[in-house]
Structures are given as structure tokens and as C-alpha cells.
Design an enzyme around this catalytic site. Structure first.
Site, PDB file in Angstrom:
ATOM      1  N   GLU A   1       8.233  -0.849  -4.597  1.00 13.32           N
ATOM      2  CA  GLU A   1       9.995  -1.353  -3.444  1.00 13.32           C
ATOM      3  C   GLU A   1      10.665  -1.446  -4.954  1.00 13.32           C
ATOM      4  OE1 GLU A   1       7.518  -3.450  -2.862  1.00 13.32           O
ATOM      5  OE2 GLU A   1       6.862  -2.394  -1.025  1.00 13.32           O
TER       6      GLU A   1
ATOM      7  N   ASP B   1       0.824  -0.773  -3.436  1.00 12.99           N
ATOM      8  CA  ASP B   1       1.154  -1.446  -2.616  1.00 12.99           C
ATOM      9  C   ASP B   1       2.180  -2.089  -3.802  1.00 12.99           C
ATOM     10  OD1 ASP B   1       2.426  -3.826  -1.040  1.00 12.99           O
ATOM     11  OD2 ASP B   1       0.791  -5.589  -1.777  1.00 12.99           O
TER      12      ASP B   1
ATOM     13  N   ASP C   1       4.416  -5.931   6.036  1.00 14.04           N
ATOM     14  CA  ASP C   1       3.353  -7.383   5.815  1.00 14.04           C
ATOM     15  C   ASP C   1       3.812  -7.574   7.788  1.00 14.04           C
ATOM     16  OD1 ASP C   1       2.356  -7.261   4.139  1.00 14.04           O
ATOM     17  OD2 ASP C   1       3.461  -9.026   3.427  1.00 14.04           O
TER      18      ASP C   1
HETATM   19  O1  MIG Z   1       2.640 -10.034  -2.254  1.00 12.14           O
HETATM   20  O2  MIG Z   1      -2.299  -6.868  -2.206  1.00 12.14           O
HETATM   21  O3  MIG Z   1       1.773  -6.166   2.331  1.00 12.14           O
HETATM   22  O4  MIG Z   1      -0.725  -5.497   2.590  1.00 12.14           O
HETATM   23  O5  MIG Z   1      -3.059  -7.514   1.619  1.00 12.14           O
HETATM   24  C1  MIG Z   1       1.409  -9.625  -1.404  1.00 12.14           C
HETATM   25  C2  MIG Z   1      -1.914  -8.523  -1.396  1.00 12.14           C
HETATM   26  C3  MIG Z   1       0.327  -8.294  -1.421  1.00 12.14           C
HETATM   27  C4  MIG Z   1       1.283  -7.422   0.353  1.00 12.14           C
HETATM   28  C5  MIG Z   1       0.581  -6.036   1.104  1.00 12.14           C
HETATM   29  C6  MIG Z   1      -0.376  -6.676   2.158  1.00 12.14           C
HETATM   30  C7  MIG Z   1      -1.799  -7.173   0.290  1.00 12.14           C
HETATM   31  C8  MIG Z   1      -0.765  -8.055  -0.223  1.00 12.14           C
HETATM   32  N1  MIG Z   1       0.316  -7.643  -0.898  1.00 12.14           N
END
Ligand code: MIG
Length: 818
Positions: A424, A421, A500
Site C-alpha cells: 500500500e 503483499d 484480510d
Molecule cells: O502483516 O504475510 O494480507 O495474506 O498472510 C500481515 C503475512 C502480512 C498480510 C496479507 C496476508 C499474509 C500476511 N500479510
């Protein structure tokens, strides 16, 4: 003004940006071709054109793929791409023929004709019969402005544009403009842009004829399909090379396939990753995880995966475990495995800055010098979940190898998959939400680039590091990686999801066009957060989401912290039963689904297909954002609105059978359904043979009974089945089962045949049951091979004939005489 630009034509000029009459200063456009030379580089051959200082290379790369490279100052940089698969492309079957005329250069490359008008230099791609497919806009030749590069193309009034990855809103990109800059966009909405991924590839489609363009540039890029001007579209970037590929069709499928040969195919995922996946931010402590898993098994709701989001970690530091919440983590993972659940854990890329504290990822990373740096040579520090964090320099092979090795312990514990995750990359407390543009990313050859060049590929290289690490650590197993950020080519390493989203009806509606767009953008292994991430869905919305999600490539329920529980059972027994029905449907369809996923891995054609991919001539579907094809043969018209009085359905060309009732319908027929909550319109192509199985509680369980073939007689009748062990790499050595089914109709009979193409994997079944649809009457006679059988049944309600071929792991035929 457009006239003025046209007349100025060459050299330095000020050009008009848009009908608003805005004058954009500093744009220089390519001028007159002064020299034409044949050019060859490896298997690419074509021409090099000189226009003033600038040089343009136009080469045939493979059949139907033509590359255009521009060097404004005449010097081409080292030829390198993060996106290209790097595997040799099939060599073009006909060599390029070059004709240097007075005012025009003509290049013939197989089925593609490239014409270059010399003054000013304008490129036109057409097919052999001279139909123009893509042409430079005459008033706006290719241009540059400092580091910026741009091309402008004519925009026919009836041309549609698709792909570009995870853009929100309608699939058709016309009349809108988009930016590519990977962005953590929590709570994105229909007009949010950019989002998490950069796929600088689009498909043009007009009257059934398609072509594609892949702009291989990692900088912030932009695509404008008629927002600025009515007659032209454009694409360009803030830096990097003007380097694009024209991809010929003429069918949209051929374009998607060729794009996949360029940028790579997804590896075959483990079968379990195609089962139902349960997630939330976050399941903890351990007892809660066990309770969720137990509930699935008690309620007999099939599921294969449970996720651990960031709260399983110690202080959000990647590769740690919070032992207060998870005192027996290892045992939990193996206990879940014994219950048929795989565990996937999140491992974000930001490494906690925590020196000399026994936190190996930081200490070893510093020791190995693998973190992204500031221009002054210090390590860049940004705030993310673990507070002060450092960022692996994924553009370095050394750093990727180091990152990949961090998975050793989790792999040893039996953790089955990994979730990347925030790649980016997302950085907190900064207005730009990411790293400063001047941070330094090193390359293997000792050179380096700044963040402008590395940003959009950062997430892909993160996923690559994970994937390649797992390939080494998991000894012959198929890795499963889920990434949020991506660039063209990321499909080689990971599945993905759409970030999200929100728990609203509009998000359910936007889900299908986004997943379809990802699929034709080379990333077929995609899903969205079922039920929506931000917010808590009302019961009906969650149920409808479970329905359509059952036929998405990745099927994962996920929700944010602080939202209501979102597991299938949360809204009481009635909703639970419907959700279970659709989860079960997915498992029943697993043989068909897995066969289609194998096709995606082999050819790039996605499981979830927009209508125009199979029916490019049916222009009435060009704007259809609601419906899709699940594989080649199933048409899905999901319910995505709250107030459905009646659902209108227009079927694609041909005949179609209602999956639920077996009733036959024809294209053109008006179907209006008053749907109950448990009904999602689903049709099967007349001519399809669909392999199915009995429900299992997870993909590791052996289904009861035979392989179940549903035969829907009609045109072009056939189907196929692909099977392998579902988890190892043995399929690459040919240990697979591939069977082709066909059916042939005559006025008085129907013959169904099964031919084994490859029989090097022993499947779970020995017999095959057939359910033949569309039988008006009972057959007069049924034969299996030569032998007449009485062992069949006719159902006059559903118009089906059922029978079983006992010894089906060989070629067989069944004949029904009416
Ligand atoms: O700042 O890991 O898109 O699926 O549950 C949020 C926590 C960070 C973003 C992801 C989401 C995930 C969440 N993450």
C-alpha cells in the site's frame, strides 16, 4: 442556500457543503466562459474553454470516450498518466463538431453530445436523442480549493452507481461516500473504508442505460454518491489534476470494455493459476509443505499451487531463504513440481536495512540509489516485518528494473509465481500506517513527487516491476503476480485478492459483491481468502465458501497465523467430500472457465459478472448482491447464510436448466429450494453450449476422454472454446485453437454445429461428446453430418441425449430429429 450559490454563480464564492448547512471555506468555482477555441492534441480533439483564469479542455479521445481536463490557473501540467495503458486507442470514427452559441457550446462527438452552458460553465453529456446521462449540478460548478479539486453532478433518483474497486458492502454505492487511499486494513469489516486499492472509476446505471466515469487522479480521492446531498453526487481529490473521462455505453458491457481499452487488459494468466491454490500464513518447515502436497495427491483432491508466506524467509528479509526450515528448498520446489504443484512465494517490497552483511537486495539497492528518500535526501526507513526497512522507489524505471532482477535466483529454482503483499505500502508503528506524506518519489525525467501523489500507485508499480522483471527472466513464460494494493491499470501486471477478510458468514456474504465490483473495475483476476483470513471458520461455513469459491476467478484457501488448519479435509470425510466435489467441478469446467478468462484478457469483460452486466434491462437485479453469472452462461446463487431454511431463487430473463438435475426453469418462476449442504444452486442458460472435461489432479495433467460439450437448447444458442498451451506467450503469435458452437431448433429437430475459427494449437482431445439437455423423448434419428448413427443414448430421467463425434477437430454438425 443552494439558491444563493446558484445566483452567485461565478467567481470566488463560499459554497454550501451539504444540507447540514456547513460552510466550507475557500472553494472557488469555475465561472463564465469567455473564450471558446478548437483544440487538438494528437488524436484528441475538441475545445478549450477559458473562464477567468481557468481553462477547460474537453476532447474526444476515442469512440464514446470524452475527456475533461481543468487547469484552475490556466496552465495544464505535462500530460501523463500512470493508469492509462499507453497503447493507442482506436481513433474516433466521427470528428468532433463544435458549435459556439451565445449561451452554450455544443460539441457532437459520435454518439455523445456534450453541451457546455457558459455562465457558469456547466458540462452535460447526453446521447444523440438528447437523453441526459451526466450533468454538472447547476448550483455547484466544478471547483477547487488550494490543491483540492472537485466536481458535483446531478443525481437522478433512480440512478445506481457501481464499481470503485474493493469497496465493502453492497455493490450499489448509492447513499454512501468513499475514500481512496490504499490501506492495509487487517480485519476490515463492512463499513471499513478505504481498503487496499484505488480504482477511481464508477458506472452509472439507470433504466438499462449505463455510462462510466474514470477520474484519473492518484491523490487521495473521494466519491460521494448521495451521502452528503440528496440531489447530487461528487468526486474529487486532495491534489493533482481535475482530469476525468466520460465513457458512454449505452450497455454496461460497453462501458467496462471501454474502461479496459483505456487502462489496459490483464495478460492471459498461466492455466495453472486458475487451478485450486492452497495457502496459509505460513506453511513451514519444508516437511509440512511436503505433507500438505502429499495429502492432496493421496486424497485425490485436485490442486495446482502451494504458497510460501513470510516464514520461509530468513528474518523476514525478502529474497532470502530460512535454511533451518527449508534445508533443501530447491529440491523441494522441483519435487513439488514433479507432483504437479507450482510454488508461489511471497516477496514483500520492504527491503531489510542490513548493510554490508551479504544481503544483496539492500547493498545493491543502496549502491544503485533506488530507495525512497526523506525530504532531506536520506533514505526513508520504516519498520515492517524485517524490522528497519527501506522502500524501493518504484516510480523510477531504474528502480523497477533493479527490483525485477532480484527474482533471478527464485526463477532459476523453478518458483512459478510471486506474491506482492504489503504494498500500500504498509508501515508498522505509524498512526497513518504508511510512509510520511513528504517522502520523495523520483520520476524518470529527474523530477519528483511526494507521497501524496505516489501513494496510491506505489503498489501497482511494485507489481509492474515484478511482472516486467519476470517477463525478462522467465523466457517466454507467462508471469504470475498476485498483488494486494492496486490502482487503475494494475490489471496489466497482476492478479489480486481482497486482503484480510474474516472467517464469518457475513464475510462470505460480502465476498461476491466485492469480487463482482473488482471485475467491473477492470480487475477480473480476483479472489478472496477462501475460509476467511482472520479467525477459524466452522465446518459449514468453510464448506459453503469452497462451493462458491470454485466459481471465483482466483480460488485460493488462505488463513492467518495461529488459526486452525483450513485445508479441504480438516473437518472430516463428509465435508471433505463436498469440498472435493466443488474443486472437481472447477476442474471439470476448466475449458469453459479458460475460454471466459481469455475473453476477459481480450475484452475486459470479467468471468464473474453481476446480473446487470448481461441483463441491464432487468432492473430487479440492480440490487442483487448474492447472485452472479459465471461467464455469460452460468447463473450462480451461492448459499452465504448459516440458517437456510429455504433458498429463494429468481432466475434472469430467459430459460434456465438446473446444472445438477437438467430440469428446465423459466424466468419469473418462483423457485424455492431446501438445500442440502452439498448443494449450491447453479443454472445454465437455455441456449448455452458449455465445454467441459474430465477431472484431473492438476491442470498439467491430460484429461481422460473427449472434450465434453453440454448443449442446452434455447434462444441465441451457442458457445465457444479457446485453448492454447496454457503457459507460454505463443498465443500472442496466434498459436491458439478457437471454436464456435451453435445450435438451432425447429419444431422437429435440433442441429448442433461446430466451426473452427482458428486451428493453430493442437488440443488434448480428438473426439467430442455431446450431452443434449431438454429432450422430452428419444430422437427418431440422429445424424453426424450426413451419416445416420445408432450410437447414442437417451436418458428419460435427465431428458438428455448423449453421443460422441469421433473426429471432432474439424467442422462438424449433428442433427437430432424428433
Ligand atoms: O502483516 O504475510 O494480507 O495474506 O498472510 C500481515 C503475512 C502480512 C498480510 C496479507 C496476508 C499474509 C500476511 N500479510
Amino acid at each position: 442556500m443552494r439558491e444563493l450559490v446558484r445566483r452567485l454563480g461565478t467567481g470566488l464564492l463560499l459554497c454550501v457543503m451539504g444540507s447540514a448547512g456547513l460552510l466550507a471555506q475557500g472553494w472557488q468555482h469555475i465561472g463564465k466562459v469567455e473564450r471558446v477555441e478548437a483544440f487538438k492534441d494528437g488524436t484528441q480533439d475538441g475545445a478549450e474553454l477559458t473562464a477567468g483564469k481557468a481553462k477547460v479542455r474537453i476532447t474526444q479521445v476515442s469512440n464514446g470516450i470524452i475527456r475533461v481536463r481543468v487547469a484552475p490557473n490556466g496552465h495544464f501540467p505535462k500530460d501523463f498518466s500512470w493508469a492509462l495503458a499507453g497503447t493507442p486507442l482506436p481513433e474516433a470514427s466521427s470528428p468532433v463538431q463544435l458549435l459556439d452559441g451565445q449561451s452554450e457550446v455544443k460539441m457532437t462527438a459520435g454518439a455523445v453530445n456534450v453541451s457546455v452552458i457558459k455562465s457558469p460553465l456547466l458540462v452535460t453529456f447526453s446521447d444523440v436523442s438528447g437523453n441526459v446521462l451526466l450533468a454538472d449540478e447547476p448550483s455547484l460548478p466544478m471547483g477547487w480549493n488550494g490543491p483540492q479539486v472537485q466536481v458535483w453532478k446531478e443525481m437522478p433518483a433512480d440512478e445506481n452507481y457501481y464499481a470503485l474497486g474493493d469497496k465493502a458492502g453492497p455493490m450499489s454505492r448509492r447513499n454512501r461516500a468513499f475514500t481512496n487511499w490504499n490501506t492495509d486494513e487487517f480485519g476490515w469489516q463492512e463499513s471499513s473504508d478505504p481498503l487496499y486499492k484505488t480504482i477511481p472509476f464508477f458506472i452509472g446505471l439507470r433504466k438499462g442505460v449505463a455510462y462510466g466515469v474514470f477520474f484519473d487522479n492518484t491523490y487521495r480521492s473521494s466519491f460521494d454518491f448521495g451521502k452528503e446531498g440528496r440531489d447530487y453526487f461528487s468526486f474529487g481529490a486532495d491534489g493533482g489534476e481535475l482530469n476525468y473521462y466520460f465513457i458512454a455505453g449505452p450497455e454496461p458491457k460497453r462501458v467496462v470494455e471501454k474502461y479496459a481499452t483505456l487502462t489496459g487488459h490483464p495478460p492471459l494468466p498461466p492455466l495453472w493459476s486458475l487451478g485450486y491454490q492452497q495457502c496459509r500464513y505460513s506453511y513451514y518447515p519444508e516437511s509440512r509443505v511436503r505433507e500438505i502436497v502429499r495429502t492432496f495427491r493421496e486424497k485425490k483432491i485436485p490442486a495446482d499451487v502451494i504458497y510460501l508466506d513470510i516464514d520461509y524467509q530468513q528474518g523476514y528479509a525478502p529474497f532470502t531463504i530460512n535454511r533451518e526450515y527449508f534445508p533443501t528448498f530447491e529440491k523441494m520446489v522441483s519435487d513439488l513440481r514433479a507432483q504437479g504443484f507450482r510454488t508461489i512465494v511471497i516477496t514483500d517490497l520492504h527491503i531489510k536495512k542490513d548493510a554490508n552483511h551479504g544481503y544483496a537486495p539492500y547493498d545493491s539497492g543502496i549502491k544503485n540509489d533506488v530507495f525512497v528518500k526523506n525530504p532531506d535526501g536520506s533514505v526513508f526507513v520504516g519498520k515492517v516485518w524485517p524490522d528497519d526497512s527501506v522502500f524501493p522507489d518504484f516510480t523510477l524505471t531504474r528502480a523497477r528494473n533493479w527490483w525485477g532482477s532480484l527474482y533471478k535466483d527464485f526463477v532459476a529454482m523453478g518458483v512459478a509465481g510471486f506474491w506482492n503483499d504489503m504494498n500500500e505500502p504498509s508501515v508498522f508503528l505509524r498512526a497513518d500506517k504508511t510512509m510520511p506524506l513528504d517522502t520523495v518519489h523520483r520520476l524518470d525525467d529527474g523530477a519528483s513527487v511526494d507521497h501524496r501523489a505516489a501513494h496510491n500507485i506505489y503498489g501497482m508499480e511494485n507489481a509492474r516491476a515484478t511482472y516486467e522483471g519476470l517477463l525478462k527472466l522467465e523466457a517466454g513464460e507467462r508471469p504470475f503476480v498476485l498483488t494486494r494494493a492496486a490502482f487503475s491499470g494494475a490489471q496489466r501486471y497482476a492478479a489480486t485478492w481482497t486482503g484480510d477478510n474474516s472467517s464469518t458468514w457475513n464475510h462470505l456474504k460480502m465476498s461476491t459483491p466485492m469480487l463482482l465490483s473488482m471485475g467491473i473495475s477492470g480487475m477480473p483476476l480476483v479472489g478472496d481468502d477462501i475460509g476467511g483470513f482472520a479467525g477459524s471458520p466452522p465446518a459449514d461455513l468453510l464448506t459453503r465458501w469452497f462451493e462458491v469459491g470454485a466459481l471465483n476467478p482466483i480460488y485460493r484457501d488462505h488463513t492467518a497465523k495461529g488459526t486452525a488448519d483450513q485445508e479441504p479435509w480438516v473437518h472430516g470425510p463428509e465435508h471433505e467430500a463436498i469440498r472435493k466435489k466443488y474443486i472437481e467441478l472447477r476442474y471439470r469446467l476448466m475449458p469453459y472457465l479458460y475460454t471466459a478468462i481469455e475473453e476477459a484478457a481480450r475484452t475486459g469483460i470479467p468471468l464473474m459478472r453481476p446480473l446487470f452486466l448481461e441483463y441491464p434491462q432487468a432492473t430487479e437485479f440492480y440490487g442483487d448482491d448474492r447472485d452472479f453469472l459465471f461467464g455469460r452462461d452460468m447463473f450462480v446463487a451461492p448459499v452465504t447464510t448459516e440458517m437456510v431454511d429455504a433458498q429463494d431463487i429468481s432466475l434472469p430473463p430467459g430459460g434456465w436448466y438446473d446444472f445438477w438435475s437438467g430440469a428446465r426453469h423459466e424466468h419469473g418462476e418462483k423457485i424455492q429450494l431446501r438445500l442440502r449442504l452439498d448443494e449450491m444452486p447453479l443454472y445454465v442458460r437455455a441456449g448455452a453450449i458449455v465445454p467441459m472435461q474430465a477431472v484431473v489432479q492438476n491442470t498439467g495433467e491430460t484429461p481422460d476422454g473427449p472434450l465434453a460439450l453440454r448443449v442446452y437448447p434455447g434462444e441465441d444458442c451457442g458457445g465457444s472454446l479457446y485453448e492454447d498451451d496454457g503457459h507460454s506467450l505463443a498465443y500472442q503469435k496466434g498459436e491458439i485453437l478457437r471454436i464456435h458452437y451453435a445450435c438451432a431448433t425447429s419444431p422437429s429437430s435440433l442441429t448442433i454445429t461446430s466451426s473452427i475459427e482458428k486451428n493453430a494449437y493442437k488440443p488434448w482431445w480428438t473426439s467430442t461428446s455431446l450431452t443434449v439437455y431438454g429432450a422430452a423423448d428419444a430422437p427418431k434419428e440422429v445424424r453426424i453430418g450426413e451419416r445416420v448413427t445408432r450410437d447414442w443414448r437417451f436418458d428419460s430421467q435427465t431428458h438428455t441425449v448423449t453421443l460422441t463425434v469421433a473426429d471432432a477437430l474439424k467442422n462438424w454438425s449433428v442433427r437430432l430429429a424428433f
